[in-house]
Scaffold this motif. Sequence first.
Motif, PDB file in Angstrom:
ATOM      1  N   TRP A  93      14.728  -1.505  -0.381  1.00  0.00           N
ATOM      2  CA  TRP A  93      13.194  -1.662  -0.320  1.00  0.00           C
ATOM      3  C   TRP A  93      12.549  -0.744  -1.111  1.00  0.00           C
ATOM      4  N   ALA A  94      11.547  -1.016  -1.915  1.00  0.00           N
ATOM      5  CA  ALA A  94      10.707  -0.330  -2.841  1.00  0.00           C
ATOM      6  C   ALA A  94       9.374  -0.600  -2.893  1.00  0.00           C
ATOM      7  N   ALA A  95       8.784   0.279  -3.566  1.00  0.00           N
ATOM      8  CA  ALA A  95       7.286   0.065  -4.232  1.00  0.00           C
ATOM      9  C   ALA A  95       7.107   0.329  -5.543  1.00  0.00           C
ATOM     10  N   LEU A  96       6.159  -0.586  -6.152  1.00  0.00           N
ATOM     11  CA  LEU A  96       5.822  -0.428  -7.362  1.00  0.00           C
ATOM     12  C   LEU A  96       4.165  -0.302  -7.417  1.00  0.00           C
ATOM     13  N   GLN A  97       3.742   0.578  -8.529  1.00  0.00           N
ATOM     14  CA  GLN A  97       2.393   0.652  -8.932  1.00  0.00           C
ATOM     15  C   GLN A  97       2.168   0.603 -10.557  1.00  0.00           C
ATOM     16  N   ARG A 108      -0.798  -2.200  -6.353  1.00  0.00           N
ATOM     17  CA  ARG A 108       0.427  -1.668  -5.723  1.00  0.00           C
ATOM     18  C   ARG A 108       1.138  -2.800  -5.131  1.00  0.00           C
ATOM     19  N   ILE A 109       2.701  -2.671  -5.098  1.00  0.00           N
ATOM     20  CA  ILE A 109       3.487  -3.910  -4.553  1.00  0.00           C
ATOM     21  C   ILE A 109       4.637  -3.349  -3.857  1.00  0.00           C
ATOM     22  N   GLU A 110       5.021  -4.044  -2.815  1.00  0.00           N
ATOM     23  CA  GLU A 110       6.063  -3.660  -2.052  1.00  0.00           C
ATOM     24  C   GLU A 110       7.072  -4.867  -1.817  1.00  0.00           C
ATOM     25  N   LEU A 177      12.428  -7.011  -7.589  1.00  0.00           N
ATOM     26  CA  LEU A 177      11.555  -6.702  -6.372  1.00  0.00           C
ATOM     27  C   LEU A 177      10.736  -8.010  -6.039  1.00  0.00           C
ATOM     28  N   GLN A 178      11.331  -8.490  -4.952  1.00  0.00           N
ATOM     29  CA  GLN A 178      10.325  -9.617  -4.077  1.00  0.00           C
ATOM     30  C   GLN A 178       9.187  -9.236  -3.193  1.00  0.00           C
ATOM     31  N   PRO A 179       7.965  -9.591  -3.837  1.00  0.00           N
ATOM     32  CA  PRO A 179       6.925  -8.784  -3.013  1.00  0.00           C
ATOM     33  C   PRO A 179       6.733  -9.447  -1.682  1.00  0.00           C
ATOM     34  N   ASP A 180       6.212  -8.677  -0.462  1.00  0.00           N
ATOM     35  CA  ASP A 180       5.986  -9.196   0.596  1.00  0.00           C
ATOM     36  C   ASP A 180       4.389  -8.507   0.959  1.00  0.00           C
ATOM     37  N   ARG A 181       3.980  -7.674  -0.160  1.00  0.00           N
ATOM     38  CA  ARG A 181       2.650  -6.976  -0.026  1.00  0.00           C
ATOM     39  C   ARG A 181       2.317  -6.715  -1.379  1.00  0.00           C
ATOM     40  N   TRP A 182       1.044  -6.845  -1.713  1.00  0.00           N
ATOM     41  CA  TRP A 182       0.250  -6.589  -3.022  1.00  0.00           C
ATOM     42  C   TRP A 182      -1.143  -6.028  -2.370  1.00  0.00           C
ATOM     43  N   GLU A 183      -1.288  -5.153  -3.439  1.00  0.00           N
ATOM     44  CA  GLU A 183      -2.985  -4.512  -3.387  1.00  0.00           C
ATOM     45  C   GLU A 183      -3.278  -4.233  -4.449  1.00  0.00           C
ATOM     46  N   PHE A 184      -4.660  -4.917  -4.731  1.00  0.00           N
ATOM     47  CA  PHE A 184      -5.486  -4.768  -6.193  1.00  0.00           C
ATOM     48  C   PHE A 184      -6.558  -3.865  -5.870  1.00  0.00           C
ATOM     49  N   TRP A 185      -6.701  -2.725  -6.388  1.00  0.00           N
ATOM     50  CA  TRP A 185      -7.802  -1.850  -6.370  1.00  0.00           C
ATOM     51  C   TRP A 185      -8.378  -1.649  -7.733  1.00  0.00           C
ATOM     52  N   GLN A 186     -10.047  -1.841  -7.597  1.00  0.00           N
ATOM     53  CA  GLN A 186     -10.897  -1.777  -8.492  1.00  0.00           C
ATOM     54  C   GLN A 186     -11.737  -0.484  -8.307  1.00  0.00           C
ATOM     55  N   SER A 190     -19.747   5.526  -6.604  1.00  0.00           N
ATOM     56  CA  SER A 190     -19.633   6.247  -5.367  1.00  0.00           C
ATOM     57  C   SER A 190     -18.461   6.272  -4.488  1.00  0.00           C
ATOM     58  N   ARG A 191     -17.316   5.987  -5.065  1.00  0.00           N
ATOM     59  CA  ARG A 191     -16.246   6.072  -4.618  1.00  0.00           C
ATOM     60  C   ARG A 191     -15.925   4.852  -3.385  1.00  0.00           C
ATOM     61  N   LEU A 192     -16.874   3.854  -3.433  1.00  0.00           N
ATOM     62  CA  LEU A 192     -16.827   2.514  -2.706  1.00  0.00           C
ATOM     63  C   LEU A 192     -15.921   1.755  -3.553  1.00  0.00           C
ATOM     64  N   HIS A 193     -14.752   1.743  -3.529  1.00  0.00           N
ATOM     65  CA  HIS A 193     -13.920   1.209  -4.306  1.00  0.00           C
ATOM     66  C   HIS A 193     -13.451  -0.313  -3.750  1.00  0.00           C
ATOM     67  N   ASP A 194     -13.151  -1.250  -4.530  1.00  0.00           N
ATOM     68  CA  ASP A 194     -12.702  -2.599  -3.930  1.00  0.00           C
ATOM     69  C   ASP A 194     -11.052  -2.483  -3.761  1.00  0.00           C
ATOM     70  N   ARG A 195     -10.642  -2.933  -2.515  1.00  0.00           N
ATOM     71  CA  ARG A 195      -9.426  -3.027  -2.256  1.00  0.00           C
ATOM     72  C   ARG A 195      -9.080  -4.251  -1.454  1.00  0.00           C
ATOM     73  N   LEU A 196      -8.333  -5.214  -2.354  1.00  0.00           N
ATOM     74  CA  LEU A 196      -8.017  -6.384  -1.706  1.00  0.00           C
ATOM     75  C   LEU A 196      -6.479  -6.163  -1.727  1.00  0.00           C
ATOM     76  N   ARG A 197      -5.980  -6.508  -0.101  1.00  0.00           N
ATOM     77  CA  ARG A 197      -4.434  -6.558   0.067  1.00  0.00           C
ATOM     78  C   ARG A 197      -4.003  -7.924   0.576  1.00  0.00           C
ATOM     79  N   TYR A 198      -2.792  -8.285  -0.128  1.00  0.00           N
ATOM     80  CA  TYR A 198      -2.282  -9.608   0.209  1.00  0.00           C
ATOM     81  C   TYR A 198      -0.923  -9.213   1.071  1.00  0.00           C
ATOM     82  N   ARG A 199      -0.804  -9.871   2.162  1.00  0.00           N
ATOM     83  CA  ARG A 199       0.381  -9.717   2.846  1.00  0.00           C
ATOM     84  C   ARG A 199       0.919 -11.153   3.283  1.00  0.00           C
TER      85      ARG A 199
END
Length: 212
Positions: A93-97, A108-110, A177-186, A190-199
């Motif tokens: 198991w691994a993570a990519l960024q 980010r991908i796991e 790596l076959q993903p079961d989680r993705w996260e997209f960060w924009q 003001s540090r109110l970043h957008d984070r969308l996670r797909y699980r």
Amino acid sequence: MDTSLADLRKSYERAELDESASLPDPLKQFETWLDQALKAQIPEPTAMTLATVGPQGRPSTRIVLLKGLDARGLVWYTNYGSRKGEELAAHPWAALQFHWVELERVVRIEGRVDKVEAAESDAYFASRPLDSRIGAWASPQSQVIGSRAVLVANAAKYGARYALHPPRPPHWGGYRLQPDRWEFWQGRKSRLHDRLRYRLDGSAWVRERLAP
């Protein structure tokens, strides 16, 4: 140092990531962002940090290059006897960024990692420049060596042995790596970043917003 590290700041204001503008399939969303990174001609857009865990639970990271992408997962190539290869053998198991600094984006991908089919590794190896193919034979990756002269001598030895047609070493090939989680960060102001996670929930992707 003349500048305090604590005082270094950047305001992220290039773009936003809204649920209504993102795609329901994380692979399609990633392909869209990757295409934009390629068109922006940012340095090394396919470079990704690979995180693995050793037998004792100790994590390690390194940069690898994305060399394949489809519905089956993300592919890179390396020495199977390297530290990452040994760690993946113990814990597959691994993570990519991906960090596209100029676009103020992170992905980010796991997921689970498996070796690609031998024929796929053979085909990619044959497409590499000759020096890179010889280098795969010459470098006992992650092992201690006495000096750079060891690498130079090995390259000369294998260059003489295989000339223009070095075969793929048995210790070298691809991982997927076959993903079961993705996260997209924009990055946002003001540090109110957008984070969308797909699980992955069964066979369906669930999209969620995470607090920054």
